[in-house]
Design an enzyme around this catalytic site. Structure first.
Site, PDB file in Angstrom:
ATOM      1  N   ASP A  23     -24.978  34.139  -0.486  1.00 34.36           N
ATOM      2  CA  ASP A  23     -23.838  34.372  -1.373  1.00 34.36           C
ATOM      3  C   ASP A  23     -22.622  33.633  -0.819  1.00 34.36           C
ATOM      4  O   ASP A  23     -22.212  33.868   0.317  1.00 34.36           O
ATOM      5  CB  ASP A  23     -23.569  35.883  -1.444  1.00 34.36           C
ATOM      6  CG  ASP A  23     -22.349  36.196  -2.289  1.00 34.36           C
ATOM      7  OD1 ASP A  23     -21.919  35.324  -3.071  1.00 34.36           O
ATOM      8  OD2 ASP A  23     -21.823  37.327  -2.157  1.00 34.36           O
ATOM      9  N   ASP A  27     -19.656  38.057  -4.168  1.00 31.59           N
ATOM     10  CA  ASP A  27     -19.950  39.058  -5.209  1.00 31.59           C
ATOM     11  C   ASP A  27     -21.289  39.769  -4.989  1.00 31.59           C
ATOM     12  O   ASP A  27     -21.720  40.555  -5.814  1.00 31.59           O
ATOM     13  CB  ASP A  27     -19.894  38.427  -6.606  1.00 31.59           C
ATOM     14  CG  ASP A  27     -21.038  37.438  -6.843  1.00 31.59           C
ATOM     15  OD1 ASP A  27     -21.809  37.167  -5.896  1.00 31.59           O
ATOM     16  OD2 ASP A  27     -21.161  36.930  -7.976  1.00 31.59           O
ATOM     17  N   ASP A  31     -25.810  32.379  -4.553  1.00 33.40           N
ATOM     18  CA  ASP A  31     -25.303  31.416  -5.538  1.00 33.40           C
ATOM     19  C   ASP A  31     -25.317  29.999  -4.975  1.00 33.40           C
ATOM     20  O   ASP A  31     -25.685  29.767  -3.824  1.00 33.40           O
ATOM     21  CB  ASP A  31     -23.889  31.814  -5.997  1.00 33.40           C
ATOM     22  CG  ASP A  31     -22.930  31.967  -4.825  1.00 33.40           C
ATOM     23  OD1 ASP A  31     -23.054  31.194  -3.857  1.00 33.40           O
ATOM     24  OD2 ASP A  31     -22.064  32.862  -4.874  1.00 33.40           O
ATOM     25  N   ASP A 100     -36.957  24.622 -11.994  1.00 33.42           N
ATOM     26  CA  ASP A 100     -38.044  25.388 -12.585  1.00 33.42           C
ATOM     27  C   ASP A 100     -37.962  25.219 -14.105  1.00 33.42           C
ATOM     28  O   ASP A 100     -36.887  25.399 -14.685  1.00 33.42           O
ATOM     29  CB  ASP A 100     -37.878  26.872 -12.220  1.00 33.42           C
ATOM     30  CG  ASP A 100     -39.184  27.515 -11.835  1.00 33.42           C
ATOM     31  OD1 ASP A 100     -40.116  27.454 -12.645  1.00 33.42           O
ATOM     32  OD2 ASP A 100     -39.266  28.093 -10.734  1.00 33.42           O
ATOM     33  N   ASP A 201     -43.473  26.427 -14.779  1.00 34.36           N
ATOM     34  CA  ASP A 201     -43.879  27.824 -14.703  1.00 34.36           C
ATOM     35  C   ASP A 201     -45.047  28.134 -15.647  1.00 34.36           C
ATOM     36  O   ASP A 201     -44.981  27.809 -16.843  1.00 34.36           O
ATOM     37  CB  ASP A 201     -42.666  28.677 -15.105  1.00 34.36           C
ATOM     38  CG  ASP A 201     -42.863  30.152 -14.875  1.00 34.36           C
ATOM     39  OD1 ASP A 201     -42.913  30.558 -13.717  1.00 34.36           O
ATOM     40  OD2 ASP A 201     -42.957  30.894 -15.869  1.00 34.36           O
ATOM     41  N   GLU A 255     -47.529  25.170 -12.058  1.00 34.94           N
ATOM     42  CA  GLU A 255     -48.069  26.460 -11.620  1.00 34.94           C
ATOM     43  C   GLU A 255     -49.273  26.790 -12.491  1.00 34.94           C
ATOM     44  O   GLU A 255     -49.192  26.756 -13.718  1.00 34.94           O
ATOM     45  CB  GLU A 255     -47.016  27.555 -11.760  1.00 34.94           C
ATOM     46  CG  GLU A 255     -47.490  28.844 -11.120  1.00 34.94           C
ATOM     47  CD  GLU A 255     -46.739  30.077 -11.584  1.00 34.94           C
ATOM     48  OE1 GLU A 255     -46.711  31.053 -10.838  1.00 34.94           O
ATOM     49  OE2 GLU A 255     -46.202  30.078 -12.716  1.00 34.94           O
ATOM     50  N   HIS A 328     -41.922  33.314  -4.048  1.00 32.05           N
ATOM     51  CA  HIS A 328     -41.209  34.506  -4.509  1.00 32.05           C
ATOM     52  C   HIS A 328     -42.121  35.507  -5.236  1.00 32.05           C
ATOM     53  O   HIS A 328     -41.653  36.560  -5.650  1.00 32.05           O
ATOM     54  CB  HIS A 328     -40.084  34.071  -5.453  1.00 32.05           C
ATOM     55  CG  HIS A 328     -40.626  33.434  -6.700  1.00 32.05           C
ATOM     56  ND1 HIS A 328     -41.324  32.237  -6.680  1.00 32.05           N
ATOM     57  CD2 HIS A 328     -40.623  33.840  -7.993  1.00 32.05           C
ATOM     58  CE1 HIS A 328     -41.705  31.947  -7.910  1.00 32.05           C
ATOM     59  NE2 HIS A 328     -41.296  32.894  -8.728  1.00 32.05           N
ATOM     60  N   ASP A 329     -43.399  35.169  -5.412  1.00 32.79           N
ATOM     61  CA  ASP A 329     -44.298  36.036  -6.180  1.00 32.79           C
ATOM     62  C   ASP A 329     -45.265  36.850  -5.325  1.00 32.79           C
ATOM     63  O   ASP A 329     -46.113  37.556  -5.882  1.00 32.79           O
ATOM     64  CB  ASP A 329     -45.124  35.195  -7.173  1.00 32.79           C
ATOM     65  CG  ASP A 329     -44.305  34.769  -8.375  1.00 32.79           C
ATOM     66  OD1 ASP A 329     -43.337  35.471  -8.715  1.00 32.79           O
ATOM     67  OD2 ASP A 329     -44.624  33.725  -8.967  1.00 32.79           O
TER      68      ASP A 329
HETATM   69  C1  GLC Z   1     -44.384  32.675 -12.784  1.00 30.91           C
HETATM   70  C2  GLC Z   1     -43.210  32.912 -11.877  1.00 30.91           C
HETATM   71  C3  GLC Z   1     -42.934  34.383 -11.822  1.00 30.91           C
HETATM   72  C4  GLC Z   1     -42.594  34.854 -13.219  1.00 30.91           C
HETATM   73  C5  GLC Z   1     -43.685  34.502 -14.211  1.00 30.91           C
HETATM   74  C6  GLC Z   1     -43.208  34.633 -15.624  1.00 30.91           C
HETATM   75  O1  GLC Z   1     -45.561  33.187 -12.275  1.00 30.91           O
HETATM   76  O2  GLC Z   1     -43.438  32.357 -10.617  1.00 30.91           O
HETATM   77  O3  GLC Z   1     -41.916  34.712 -10.921  1.00 30.91           O
HETATM   78  O4  GLC Z   1     -42.386  36.234 -13.210  1.00 30.91           O
HETATM   79  O5  GLC Z   1     -44.114  33.169 -14.070  1.00 30.91           O
HETATM   80  O6  GLC Z   1     -42.267  33.642 -15.918  1.00 30.91           O
END
Ligand code: GLC
Length: 552
Positions: A23, A27, A31, A100, A201, A255, A328-329
């Site tokens: 950050d 806030d 960011d 993304d 994605d 992905e 992140h998943d």
């Molecule tokens: C992909 C992203 C994930 C998201 C999903 C729906 O798997 O990596 O974070 O929730 O798509 O967009």
């Protein structure tokens, strides 16, 4: 078209999940001001590219993967001006930036959806709308990945719309040529601004089977085979490539849930005009789970080794691997394939287990200091839409303790706690109130302390990346796995005409005896990297890793 871009093959990427990175304006939300402050830090790791998880305006139901405007940057992240500053700052440092692209679905707050539900043309058919069945039932039996069935009723339009993810993530109707034109405009908008490519994605889900039939084959995951790698997918991807990507020097990382190497080659085979440069496969995440992320089992090294080697060998000479262990998943790797007790040792070992493979490595924020999972006592502390659904709707008869443990093991929120920059308040992530919980272990695991410690996980990553970049054998040499029946060690070599690199990774908290593969004379080899101070013995200690180089 001929295959153009190859710059990514010599790079190491860093993934930023913006809300929790840094950050810069106090806030409490990460960011782009924070990213700008940390560009030199990212560069100092040896990374030359950044993948940004979504930065666009979004109601945040799925933390930005529900986009309400594709042609802007969210105010909470600093808006367009802050983005352009970061883009220029990255380029000045010789770093690439990829965005993304989330076009399987939009937020239901997107203007397109608002007009579509009112049947205002040309938006009427931008989404997948279907009337209710005669009995009022949903149009087919497909499940959503996040919450219940893949259909939600819209009171205004008096029809169901499809959502393969959250209810507020409506699937676009990619069969509509106008929607494909919108996608191309989005791509051109960012590429013209100077963005270097996209991570696309769930892109393999964009074409749904004709007539949206019921699926009777896979009751556990209804529908998947009817929309993953769907009938017009190749056609649409080729259209994007032909109309847009052919005119730019851009990298495309796709992905692809459930992709096998064989399937991946349909898209990334460099000998056959590929539509993607690399693919994010999910199999690497499957060595401690069954049937996807939510059925946790103890980690099995054999499974990981088989997956690592399968992707290395099946793509060899044909396509380029995207290498990663975290994003992140999925929960953090030290807590899964490594050990929190041996946090420092196992974080380093895990790094070497993939950084010397053939392909382009990606590092997820916080992985470079060995961040671990998060163990909240209250399920309500979880933020993620999928996690909350799993807790409140699945296996609800189990004891609360077991249900909570399931979240500890499986929830992606473990990877979404703020990056631990220092031992100061809020881990130095923000001067305000953090939007999400900081992992309590930030006083022991943080960047500032690791900067000052030559033996830290952070400095191990730096050394490993530097080594990778200095050795052409890592970029181009042949990959081979050895001692495949070892239940404790993962051993692999990389070899070209001049050199041979040996990587030995111990995945156990017990001792293990190290062996070199036949023909690899350890007495002539140079030890390039290790995670214990002394390396005199052949007995490996818990989670020990050694990387040797032999000149031929
Ligand atoms: C992909 C992203 C994930 C998201 C999903 C729906 O798997 O990596 O974070 O929730 O798509 O967009």
């Amino acid at each position: 078209m001929s295959k153009k871009t190859t710059w990514y093959k010599d790079m190491v990427f860093y993934q930023i999940w913006p809300r929790s990175f840094k950050d810069g304006d106090g806030d409490g939300m990460g960011d782009l001001h924070g990213v700008y402050e940390k560009l030199d830090y990212i560069k100092s790791l040896g990374c030359d590219g950044i993948w940004f998880s979504p930065l666009y305006p979004s109601p945040g139901v799925d933390c930005g993967y529900d986009i309400s405007n594709y042609l802007d940057i969210a105010e909470e992240f600093g808006g367009m001006a802050a983005f352009k500053k970061v883009l220029d700052g990255a380029h000045e440092r010789g770093m690439k930036v990829i965005m993304d692209l989330v076009v399987n679905h939009t937020s239901t707050e997107h203007e397109w959806f608002k007009k579509s539900r009112q049947r205002i043309d040309p938006y009427t058919d931008y989404y997948i709308w279907r009337p209710a069945k005669k009995n009022g039932g949903i149009p087919n039996n497909w499940d959503s990945f996040f919450e219940g069935k893949a259909w939600a009723w819209d009171e205004e339009r008096k029809e169901y719309y499809m959502h393969l993810f959250a209810v507020q993530q409506a699937d676009l109707n990619m069969d509509n040529p106008l929607v494909r034109e919108e996608v191309k405009n989005i791509l051109r908008f960012w590429l013209d601004m100077g963005v270097d490519g996209f991570r696309e994605d769930v892109i393999t889900l964009i074409s749904k089977a004709e007539g949206l039939p019921n699926d009777y084959i896979m009751p556990a995951s209804k529908g998947t085979f009817l929309y993953n790698h769907g009938p017009h997918l190749h056609e649409y991807l080729e259209e994007f490539r032909h109309d847009v990507f052919d005119n730019y020097d851009a990298m495309i990382l796709a992905e692809a849930p459930l992709a096998s190497p064989k399937k991946a080659l349909e898209y990334v085979d460099e000998r056959k005009d590929p539509v993607f440069d690399m693919m994010i496969q999910f199999e690497t995440q499957g060595a401690d789970s069954l049937f996807g992320d939510w059925f946790h089992v103890p980690f099995i090294l054999f499974r990981l080794k088989r997956i690592y080697t399968k992707w290395q060998s099946k793509l060899d000479g044909k396509a380029w691997n995207m290498l990663y262990i975290e994003n992140h998943d999925h929960p953090r790797m030290v807590s899964r394939y490594g050990s929190e007790k041996y946090q420092k040792e196992s974080a380093k070992m895990l790094a070497a287990s993939y950084l010397f493979q053939k392909g382009t490595p990606f590092i997820y924020q916080g992985q470079e200091i060995g961040m671990t999972n998060w163990y909240p006592e209250d399920p309500d502390m979880y933020e993620d839409v999928q996690t909350r659904w799993q807790y409140f709707n699945v296996a609800t008869k189990a004891s609360p303790k077991r249900r909570l443990k399931r979240l500890w093991d499986c929830s992606r929120d473990s990877a979404r706690t703020p990056v631990q920059w220092s031992a100061e308040e809020n881990a130095g992530f923000t001067t305000g109130t953090p939007w999400f919980y900081v992992n309590e272990n930030y006083k022991e695991i943080n960047v500032a302390d690791q900067e000052n410690d030559p033996d830290s996980v952070l400095n191990f990553y730096r050394k490993a990346i530097e080594l990778r970049k200095n050795l052409s054998v890592v970029r181009h040499g042949d990959y081979k796995e050895h001692f495949i029946f070892s239940s404790k060690l993962y051993t692999y070599t990389r070899e070209d005409e001049r050199q041979k690199l040996l990587v030995v990774c111990s995945f156990t908290d017990k001792k293990a005896v190290m062996k070199a593969p036949a023909g690899f004379d350890l007495s002539k080899a140079q030890l390039m990297l290790h995670n214990y101070a002394d390396v005199s013995s052949k007995t490996l200690r818990p989670y020990e890793v050694r990387v040797y180089l032999l000149d031929k």
